[in-house]
Design a protein around this motif. Sequence first.
Motif, PDB file in Angstrom:
ATOM      1  N   GLU A   7      26.225  46.509  39.884  1.00  0.00           N
ATOM      2  CA  GLU A   7      26.273  46.402  38.407  1.00  0.00           C
ATOM      3  C   GLU A   7      24.965  46.722  37.674  1.00  0.00           C
ATOM      4  O   GLU A   7      24.149  45.944  38.159  1.00  0.00           O
ATOM      5  CB  GLU A   7      27.158  45.474  37.830  1.00  0.00           C
ATOM      6  N   SER A  43      45.705  46.647  40.148  1.00  0.00           N
ATOM      7  CA  SER A  43      44.549  46.060  40.950  1.00  0.00           C
ATOM      8  C   SER A  43      43.934  45.180  40.143  1.00  0.00           C
ATOM      9  O   SER A  43      43.318  45.277  39.073  1.00  0.00           O
ATOM     10  CB  SER A  43      43.381  47.286  41.039  1.00  0.00           C
ATOM     11  N   ALA A  44      43.995  43.881  40.665  1.00  0.00           N
ATOM     12  CA  ALA A  44      43.451  42.593  39.945  1.00  0.00           C
ATOM     13  C   ALA A  44      42.054  42.119  40.460  1.00  0.00           C
ATOM     14  O   ALA A  44      41.787  42.280  41.463  1.00  0.00           O
ATOM     15  CB  ALA A  44      44.528  41.468  40.048  1.00  0.00           C
ATOM     16  N   GLY A  45      41.562  41.553  39.491  1.00  0.00           N
ATOM     17  CA  GLY A  45      40.246  40.649  40.226  1.00  0.00           C
ATOM     18  C   GLY A  45      40.339  39.560  40.256  1.00  0.00           C
ATOM     19  O   GLY A  45      40.891  38.555  39.399  1.00  0.00           O
ATOM     20  N   THR A  60      38.135  36.704  41.418  1.00  0.00           N
ATOM     21  CA  THR A  60      37.222  36.027  40.693  1.00  0.00           C
ATOM     22  C   THR A  60      36.979  36.106  38.977  1.00  0.00           C
ATOM     23  O   THR A  60      37.108  35.301  38.395  1.00  0.00           O
ATOM     24  CB  THR A  60      35.867  36.415  41.422  1.00  0.00           C
ATOM     25  N   ARG A  61      37.907  37.549  38.625  1.00  0.00           N
ATOM     26  CA  ARG A  61      37.638  37.443  37.230  1.00  0.00           C
ATOM     27  C   ARG A  61      38.724  36.681  36.665  1.00  0.00           C
ATOM     28  O   ARG A  61      38.787  36.060  35.466  1.00  0.00           O
ATOM     29  CB  ARG A  61      37.871  38.826  36.869  1.00  0.00           C
ATOM     30  N   GLU A 102      35.828  48.862  46.424  1.00  0.00           N
ATOM     31  CA  GLU A 102      36.922  48.390  45.995  1.00  0.00           C
ATOM     32  C   GLU A 102      37.942  48.190  47.538  1.00  0.00           C
ATOM     33  O   GLU A 102      37.551  48.706  48.373  1.00  0.00           O
ATOM     34  CB  GLU A 102      37.941  49.539  45.239  1.00  0.00           C
ATOM     35  N   GLN A 140      38.679  41.348  44.977  1.00  0.00           N
ATOM     36  CA  GLN A 140      39.800  41.850  44.230  1.00  0.00           C
ATOM     37  C   GLN A 140      41.249  41.570  45.176  1.00  0.00           C
ATOM     38  O   GLN A 140      41.337  41.056  46.268  1.00  0.00           O
ATOM     39  CB  GLN A 140      39.671  43.404  44.231  1.00  0.00           C
ATOM     40  N   ALA A 147      41.045  48.939  47.776  1.00  0.00           N
ATOM     41  CA  ALA A 147      42.322  50.059  47.847  1.00  0.00           C
ATOM     42  C   ALA A 147      41.870  51.132  48.871  1.00  0.00           C
ATOM     43  O   ALA A 147      42.929  51.482  49.578  1.00  0.00           O
ATOM     44  CB  ALA A 147      42.246  50.906  46.419  1.00  0.00           C
ATOM     45  N   VAL A 183      31.187  34.981  36.200  1.00  0.00           N
ATOM     46  CA  VAL A 183      31.571  35.715  37.127  1.00  0.00           C
ATOM     47  C   VAL A 183      32.490  36.893  36.699  1.00  0.00           C
ATOM     48  O   VAL A 183      33.048  37.481  37.442  1.00  0.00           O
ATOM     49  CB  VAL A 183      32.560  34.929  38.116  1.00  0.00           C
ATOM     50  N   GLU A 224      44.735  43.717  45.395  1.00  0.00           N
ATOM     51  CA  GLU A 224      45.350  45.123  45.320  1.00  0.00           C
ATOM     52  C   GLU A 224      46.485  45.377  45.880  1.00  0.00           C
ATOM     53  O   GLU A 224      46.803  44.941  47.225  1.00  0.00           O
ATOM     54  CB  GLU A 224      44.240  46.232  45.297  1.00  0.00           C
TER      55      GLU A 224
HETATM   56  N1  GAP Z   1      41.079  50.293  42.911  1.00  0.00           N
HETATM   57  C1  GAP Z   1      40.945  50.362  41.524  1.00  0.00           C
HETATM   58  C2  GAP Z   1      39.733  49.523  41.125  1.00  0.00           C
HETATM   59  O1  GAP Z   1      39.117  48.920  41.965  1.00  0.00           O
HETATM   60  P1  GAP Z   1      38.775  48.606  38.885  1.00  0.00           P
HETATM   61  O2  GAP Z   1      39.474  48.737  37.143  1.00  0.00           O
HETATM   62  O3  GAP Z   1      37.404  49.257  39.107  1.00  0.00           O
HETATM   63  O4  GAP Z   1      39.899  49.382  39.745  1.00  0.00           O
HETATM   64  C3  GAP Z   1      40.041  46.403  39.253  1.00  0.00           C
HETATM   65  O5  GAP Z   1      38.886  47.297  39.314  1.00  0.00           O
HETATM   66  C4  GAP Z   1      39.829  44.969  39.075  1.00  0.00           C
HETATM   67  O6  GAP Z   1      38.522  44.324  39.684  1.00  0.00           O
HETATM   68  C5  GAP Z   1      39.181  44.837  37.573  1.00  0.00           C
HETATM   69  O7  GAP Z   1      40.337  44.630  36.590  1.00  0.00           O
HETATM   70  C6  GAP Z   1      38.367  43.388  37.552  1.00  0.00           C
HETATM   71  O8  GAP Z   1      39.359  42.626  37.449  1.00  0.00           O
HETATM   72  C7  GAP Z   1      37.799  43.433  38.928  1.00  0.00           C
HETATM   73  N2  GAP Z   1      36.367  43.880  38.788  1.00  0.00           N
HETATM   74  C8  GAP Z   1      35.984  45.070  38.886  1.00  0.00           C
HETATM   75  N3  GAP Z   1      34.798  45.013  38.824  1.00  0.00           N
HETATM   76  C9  GAP Z   1      34.418  43.773  38.800  1.00  0.00           C
HETATM   77  C10 GAP Z   1      32.770  43.032  38.724  1.00  0.00           C
HETATM   78  N4  GAP Z   1      31.984  43.707  38.708  1.00  0.00           N
HETATM   79  N5  GAP Z   1      33.134  41.694  38.771  1.00  0.00           N
HETATM   80  C11 GAP Z   1      34.168  40.960  38.865  1.00  0.00           C
HETATM   81  N6  GAP Z   1      35.402  41.657  38.961  1.00  0.00           N
HETATM   82  C12 GAP Z   1      35.394  43.016  38.782  1.00  0.00           C
END
Ligand code: GAP
Length: 448
Positions: A188, A312-314, A316-317, A154, A203, A156, A195, A205
């Motif tokens: 993972e 905390s936003a993604g 790529t998501r 992360e 991310q 953060a 993606v 954040e």
């Molecule tokens: N610092 C807090 C944190 O990392 P998280 O919910 O684990 O929180 C935040 O991750 C955001 O990161 C998620 O809402 C998602 O949008 C993105 N994210 C987390 N894991 C991911 C993955 N394997 N692939 C793509 N995006 C991911």
Amino acid sequence: MAEPTLLEKIVSLCKRRGFVYPGSEIYGGLTGTWDYGPLGVEMLRNIRNAWWHDNVTTREDIVGVDTAILMHRNVWKASGHEEAFTDPLVDCKACKARFRADQIAESQCPKKPSKRPGEHAECQLTEARKFNLMFKTFVGPIEESAAQTYLRPETAQGIFVQFKNVCDSTRIKVPFGIAQVGKSFRNEITPKQFVFRSREFEQMEIEFFCHPTTSREWYEKWRDARFAWYKQLGIKSDNLRLREHDKDELAFYSVGTSDVEYMFPWGWGELEGIAHRGDYDLQQHIKHSGKDLSYYDDETKDRFVPHVIEPSAGATRSFLAFLCEAYQEDQIPDEKGKPEVRTVLRLHPRLAPVKAAIFPLVKKDGMPERAMGLYKDLQRHFGVFYDEKGAVGRRYRRQDEAGTPFCLTIDGQTSQDQTVTIRDRDTTKQERVALDKVLGYLIERLTR
Ligand code: GAP
């Protein structure tokens, strides 16, 4: 053959048009990795830029950082990731596949006919064990445990670790936030859904530091602001929801966490988490580093360890969510007036990889030169594309698929009255606009 699903159509469009390609494809691919092509890299950059503009550039209370992906191993001990950043893993001794124990119901055994893991007579599932999602690596030439660390899972922690330096080197005062955009890595167990869940992702954040007494108020403000951000960028309310975590889902230090969720083709999925983290992270770093990370307010003469709200936003998501939202197949008349199915990406203009395409109607009578001149002029302001190949109707369709909001055509009338046609991607309507008004016309519509 079965009709492809919406996700399959998007994956195929992404590859065909250069948004996203499978990672390391010529070597058979590397699961959970994706490469962004010429259109994808622009769109992803637009998402980052929109986020940075709206959350950093236009706010006086947020500053940005860009911290290293490699950090001291003790950061991950302090944050709790080394001990607890795990998913439950189940192995199948028969087929050697691995599954997340908490996702068995949605997983498929690789044996045919496809069934859930454990449902074939030969399946031999082990007990679930904890699997740490951080990628291990070594700093320096010797692979020994003293040199071991991890690729950050992360962004953060880079912010928490630099909290004191940011306070000392700027005149910013609590309440304030530190923002960071960057790559994160998680090994993972089952990367999936394109993606959505990958092993390398991006991310965006913010850690927002505030006085403990105002933290609930800030949490609510951030929760609502971040939910509204996705709507401003074109996600329909029906496809977006804010899900407050139940009290029993919350960490002991938190008074609230909400997820912004999007209705992906397979169901609701998290786009962003907005978490009230109390003073947990700073206290952990105080304990493990031995450094004083408290904050002194020289107006109130109060010393305290700030509480943190973390949106905390993604990146790529959310890229995938914006694509899913934008993808449409509609019917429009072809050049002979017959209805034709077209694929169009109705992306918000701020996110569209190319803002306008410039065409000469035909490759003669000075039209290419005029079109190229206009293309060069506009290129100084935003991303544009020049195309003179094929029938103009086909050129429109190519731009519709790329999500380009406007197509400008130089035709025979241009040399007479100094106007061009501007075609709107969503309505397909065309209007004539004077050449010297084109830039203003586009800027007005692209920045709405
Ligand atoms: N610092 C807090 C944190 O990392 P998280 O919910 O684990 O929180 C935040 O991750 C955001 O990161 C998620 O809402 C998602 O949008 C993105 N994210 C987390 N894991 C991911 C993955 N394997 N692939 C793509 N995006 C991911």
